[in-house]
Design a protein around this motif. Structure first.
Motif, PDB file in Angstrom:
ATOM      1  N   LEU A 188       0.806  -1.228   0.000  1.00 11.49           N
ATOM      2  CA  LEU A 188       0.000   0.000   0.000  1.00 11.49           C
ATOM      3  C   LEU A 188       0.835   1.274   0.000  1.00 11.49           C
ATOM      4  CD1 LEU A 188      -2.858  -0.728   2.594  1.00 11.49           C
ATOM      5  CD2 LEU A 188      -3.183  -0.147   0.195  1.00 11.49           C
ATOM      6  N   LEU A 189       0.239   2.320  -0.510  1.00 11.16           N
ATOM      7  CA  LEU A 189       0.804   3.661  -0.441  1.00 11.16           C
ATOM      8  C   LEU A 189      -0.360   4.640  -0.304  1.00 11.16           C
ATOM      9  CD1 LEU A 189       3.388   5.446  -0.675  1.00 11.16           C
ATOM     10  CD2 LEU A 189       2.944   5.568  -3.132  1.00 11.16           C
ATOM     11  N   VAL A 190      -0.291   5.535   0.678  1.00 11.19           N
ATOM     12  CA  VAL A 190      -1.323   6.552   0.861  1.00 11.19           C
ATOM     13  C   VAL A 190      -0.880   7.832   0.178  1.00 11.19           C
ATOM     14  CG1 VAL A 190      -2.600   7.955   2.542  1.00 11.19           C
ATOM     15  CG2 VAL A 190      -2.088   5.554   3.057  1.00 11.19           C
ATOM     16  N   ILE A 191      -1.789   8.436  -0.578  1.00 10.92           N
ATOM     17  CA  ILE A 191      -1.470   9.642  -1.345  1.00 10.92           C
ATOM     18  C   ILE A 191      -2.319  10.819  -0.876  1.00 10.92           C
ATOM     19  CG2 ILE A 191      -1.542  10.710  -3.642  1.00 10.92           C
ATOM     20  CD1 ILE A 191       0.662   8.689  -3.445  1.00 10.92           C
ATOM     21  N   SER A 192      -1.660  11.951  -0.684  1.00 10.30           N
ATOM     22  CA  SER A 192      -2.360  13.204  -0.425  1.00 10.30           C
ATOM     23  C   SER A 192      -2.498  13.954  -1.749  1.00 10.30           C
ATOM     24  CB  SER A 192      -1.580  14.059   0.576  1.00 10.30           C
ATOM     25  OG  SER A 192      -2.147  15.347   0.684  1.00 10.30           O
ATOM     26  N   PRO A 193      -3.723  14.336  -2.157  1.00 14.43           N
ATOM     27  CA  PRO A 193      -3.905  15.003  -3.448  1.00 14.43           C
ATOM     28  C   PRO A 193      -3.392  16.437  -3.490  1.00 14.43           C
ATOM     29  CG  PRO A 193      -5.976  14.922  -2.273  1.00 14.43           C
ATOM     30  CD  PRO A 193      -5.001  14.130  -1.456  1.00 14.43           C
ATOM     31  N   ASP A 194      -3.092  17.000  -2.309  1.00 16.37           N
ATOM     32  CA  ASP A 194      -2.521  18.352  -2.240  1.00 16.37           C
ATOM     33  C   ASP A 194      -1.859  18.534  -0.883  1.00 16.37           C
ATOM     34  OD1 ASP A 194      -4.584  19.007  -0.352  1.00 16.37           O
ATOM     35  OD2 ASP A 194      -5.923  19.492  -2.004  1.00 16.37           O
ATOM     36  N   THR A 195      -1.192  19.664  -0.701  1.00 16.66           N
ATOM     37  CA  THR A 195      -0.470  19.914   0.549  1.00 16.66           C
ATOM     38  C   THR A 195      -1.418  20.056   1.728  1.00 16.66           C
ATOM     39  OG1 THR A 195      -0.446  22.292   0.010  1.00 16.66           O
ATOM     40  CG2 THR A 195       1.509  20.993  -0.587  1.00 16.66           C
ATOM     41  N   GLY A 196      -2.628  20.552   1.498  1.00 17.55           N
ATOM     42  CA  GLY A 196      -3.589  20.749   2.577  1.00 17.55           C
ATOM     43  C   GLY A 196      -4.067  19.459   3.209  1.00 17.55           C
ATOM     44  N   ALA A 197      -4.017  18.355   2.455  1.00 21.20           N
ATOM     45  CA  ALA A 197      -4.501  17.064   2.963  1.00 21.20           C
ATOM     46  C   ALA A 197      -3.373  16.191   3.494  1.00 21.20           C
ATOM     47  CB  ALA A 197      -5.247  16.325   1.852  1.00 21.20           C
ATOM     48  N   MET A 198      -2.159  16.737   3.581  1.00 20.40           N
ATOM     49  CA  MET A 198      -0.998  15.927   3.949  1.00 20.40           C
ATOM     50  C   MET A 198      -1.107  15.362   5.362  1.00 20.40           C
ATOM     51  SD  MET A 198       1.683  14.661   2.726  1.00 20.40           S
ATOM     52  CE  MET A 198       3.195  13.865   3.222  1.00 20.40           C
ATOM     53  N   GLU A 199      -1.525  16.165   6.313  1.00 26.13           N
ATOM     54  CA  GLU A 199      -1.648  15.680   7.686  1.00 26.13           C
ATOM     55  C   GLU A 199      -2.661  14.543   7.775  1.00 26.13           C
ATOM     56  OE1 GLU A 199      -2.707  17.330  12.197  1.00 26.13           O
ATOM     57  OE2 GLU A 199      -2.356  18.752  10.564  1.00 26.13           O
ATOM     58  N   ARG A 200      -3.727  14.677   7.023  1.00 25.42           N
ATOM     59  CA  ARG A 200      -4.784  13.649   6.986  1.00 25.42           C
ATOM     60  C   ARG A 200      -4.231  12.352   6.392  1.00 25.42           C
ATOM     61  NH1 ARG A 200      -7.578  16.642   4.434  1.00 25.42           N
ATOM     62  NH2 ARG A 200      -8.650  17.656   6.171  1.00 25.42           N
ATOM     63  N   ALA A 201      -3.469  12.481   5.310  1.00 24.72           N
ATOM     64  CA  ALA A 201      -2.883  11.313   4.657  1.00 24.72           C
ATOM     65  C   ALA A 201      -1.874  10.624   5.572  1.00 24.72           C
ATOM     66  CB  ALA A 201      -2.213  11.723   3.348  1.00 24.72           C
ATOM     67  N   ARG A 202      -1.098  11.403   6.295  1.00 23.99           N
ATOM     68  CA  ARG A 202      -0.127  10.839   7.231  1.00 23.99           C
ATOM     69  C   ARG A 202      -0.825  10.060   8.334  1.00 23.99           C
ATOM     70  NH1 ARG A 202       3.788  15.409   9.319  1.00 23.99           N
ATOM     71  NH2 ARG A 202       4.468  13.650  10.599  1.00 23.99           N
ATOM     72  N   TYR A 203      -1.978  10.533   8.740  1.00 25.96           N
ATOM     73  CA  TYR A 203      -2.757   9.849   9.777  1.00 25.96           C
ATOM     74  C   TYR A 203      -3.192   8.467   9.281  1.00 25.96           C
ATOM     75  CZ  TYR A 203      -6.203   9.365  13.557  1.00 25.96           C
ATOM     76  OH  TYR A 203      -6.914   8.932  14.639  1.00 25.96           O
ATOM     77  N   TYR A 204      -3.685   8.401   8.036  1.00 23.81           N
ATOM     78  CA  TYR A 204      -4.081   7.120   7.443  1.00 23.81           C
ATOM     79  C   TYR A 204      -2.860   6.207   7.286  1.00 23.81           C
ATOM     80  CZ  TYR A 204      -8.978   8.037   6.244  1.00 23.81           C
ATOM     81  OH  TYR A 204     -10.330   8.257   6.313  1.00 23.81           O
ATOM     82  N   ALA A 205      -1.745   6.764   6.805  1.00 21.33           N
ATOM     83  CA  ALA A 205      -0.535   5.967   6.600  1.00 21.33           C
ATOM     84  C   ALA A 205      -0.025   5.403   7.920  1.00 21.33           C
ATOM     85  CB  ALA A 205       0.541   6.832   5.936  1.00 21.33           C
TER      86      ALA A 205
END
Length: 365
Positions: A188-205
């Motif tokens: 798996l790899l979690v992707i953030s579609p923009d810089t604003g969603a990065m914290e959210r993506a890191r949480y999922y990862a």
């Protein structure tokens, strides 16, 4: 507080969710109570409204449940059907608070989709809607605010002395993904579609124990289209996506154009299965584009919650999966009502890791 003091006012925007919530509260407490308070919300033909509470709230611990993003609630305005905007939903929240008239012991506003959350900061001569709304709620006597996946959690700084609980449906959504996509939860790899969603993506990862990648949106700041600067291109930063299963995470899908463009870029780079995960699937437009994208195998499925309104025609699509979060909200409300620490409600990492391990073991048998 005892559970006899717990009462919930459900606005019309979340009636179905309110019924599920009531059922889950009874399961949690082993009771057969009706936690819902009956109210009447009406409108005059000129658009003016009023709210009446039809039973006592004196000394009760009141939770107001509302979806300011529900654009399927209508009333007759000057003889024509008019669909309510977030502003009108917000005005009804204030009407409920005024109808309570200070008689409740405590008032908690459960607003999963935070009102005006995308207008959380000011650039130049702009309005500062979200901060102003939160401060207004504080002045009206709200004791606590519960929301989900705030566009920018730092908005809580607008009300530094008022409890602001920002939850995520991450473990609830991942629980369903693990159940349904057992063949695609490895590599798996979690992707953030923009810089604003990065914290959210890191949480999922972090929950999944995998790496995270990022798309940077290059915009043309000399133009403004539909209130936004158009995107020139998506620049990717992160691990090689070739052959990997991808989870793209964002807080909301409105038109979804950016999400589809990210899917196109990932497929060009050799991504395998792509799952789109969002807390709020608003789909204010662009449904046909998603149908076409699915037909072209740009993504496998969209996972979203029932915390905000999703059009019925979207819920019927085989590429859309609605995750029921009523049990999670019931646990939050029950915990707050009993004045217990909510720390345990924020972390489901161990549970998800164990579930992934068990599912992989079961599938290999």
């Amino acid at each position: 507080m005892s559970n006899n003091d717990l009462k919930i006012i459900v606005m019309d925007s979340m009636k179905d969710f309110g019924s599920l919530l009531d059922s889950n509260l009874n399961k949690i407490n082993g009771s057969n109570e009706n936690y819902l308070i009956n109210i009447s919300a009406s409108r005059f033909q000129n658009g003016e409204g009023k709210v009446k509470i039809n039973e006592t709230v004196r000394g009760k611990n009141i939770f107001i449940l509302t979806d300011v993003g529900n654009y399927n609630i209508s009333y007759m305005l000057h003889g024509k059907e008019h669909f309510m905007s977030p502003d009108e939903h917000f005005q009804d929240i204030k009407r409920v608070i005024s109808a309570i008239s200070g008689h409740a012991n405590k008032i908690t506003l459960v607003m999963p989709l935070l009102y005006q959350s995308r207008q959380h900061r000011r650039k130049g001569r702009e309005s500062l809607d979200c901060a102003m709304a939160l401060q207004e709620l504080e002045r009206l006597g709200i004791n606590d605010i519960v929301t989900f996946d705030a566009h920018d959690p730092n908005i809580c700084n607008a009300i530094p002395t008022l409890p602001f609980e920002n939850f995520y449906p991450t473990h609830t959504i991942l629980d369903k993904i693990v159940e349904n996509e057992i063949d695609s939860i490895d590599n798996l790899l979690v992707i953030s579609p923009d810089t604003g969603a990065m914290e959210r993506a890191r949480y999922y990862a972090d929950m999944l124990g995998c790496n995270v990648g990022l798309f940077y949106k290059r915009r043309d700041y000399s133009k403004l289209v539909d209130g936004k600067n158009p995107i020139i291109c998506h620049a990717y930063m992160g691990d090689d996506v070739s052959g990997k299963n991808i989870i793209v995470v964002d807080d909301m899908i409105a038109s979804g154009g950016s999400m589809i463009e990210v899917c196109e870029e990932l497929k060009k780079k050799g991504a395998r299965n792509i799952f789109l995960v969002t807390t709020f699937a608003l789909f204010t437009e662009g449904i046909e584009n998603f149908k076409e994208a699915y037909k072209n195998k740009l993504f496998s499925k969209i996972y979203s919650t029932n915390l905000s309104y999703v059009p019925d025609n979207v819920k019927k699509e085989k590429w859309f999966f609605s995750v029921d979060c009523s049990s999670q909200v019931a646990n939050i409300i029950n915990t707050l009502n009993n004045n217990i620490s909510i720390a345990h409600l924020f972390n489901g990492k161990e549970e998800i890791a164990l579930k992934i391990k068990k599912c992989l073991e079961d599938s290999s048998k």
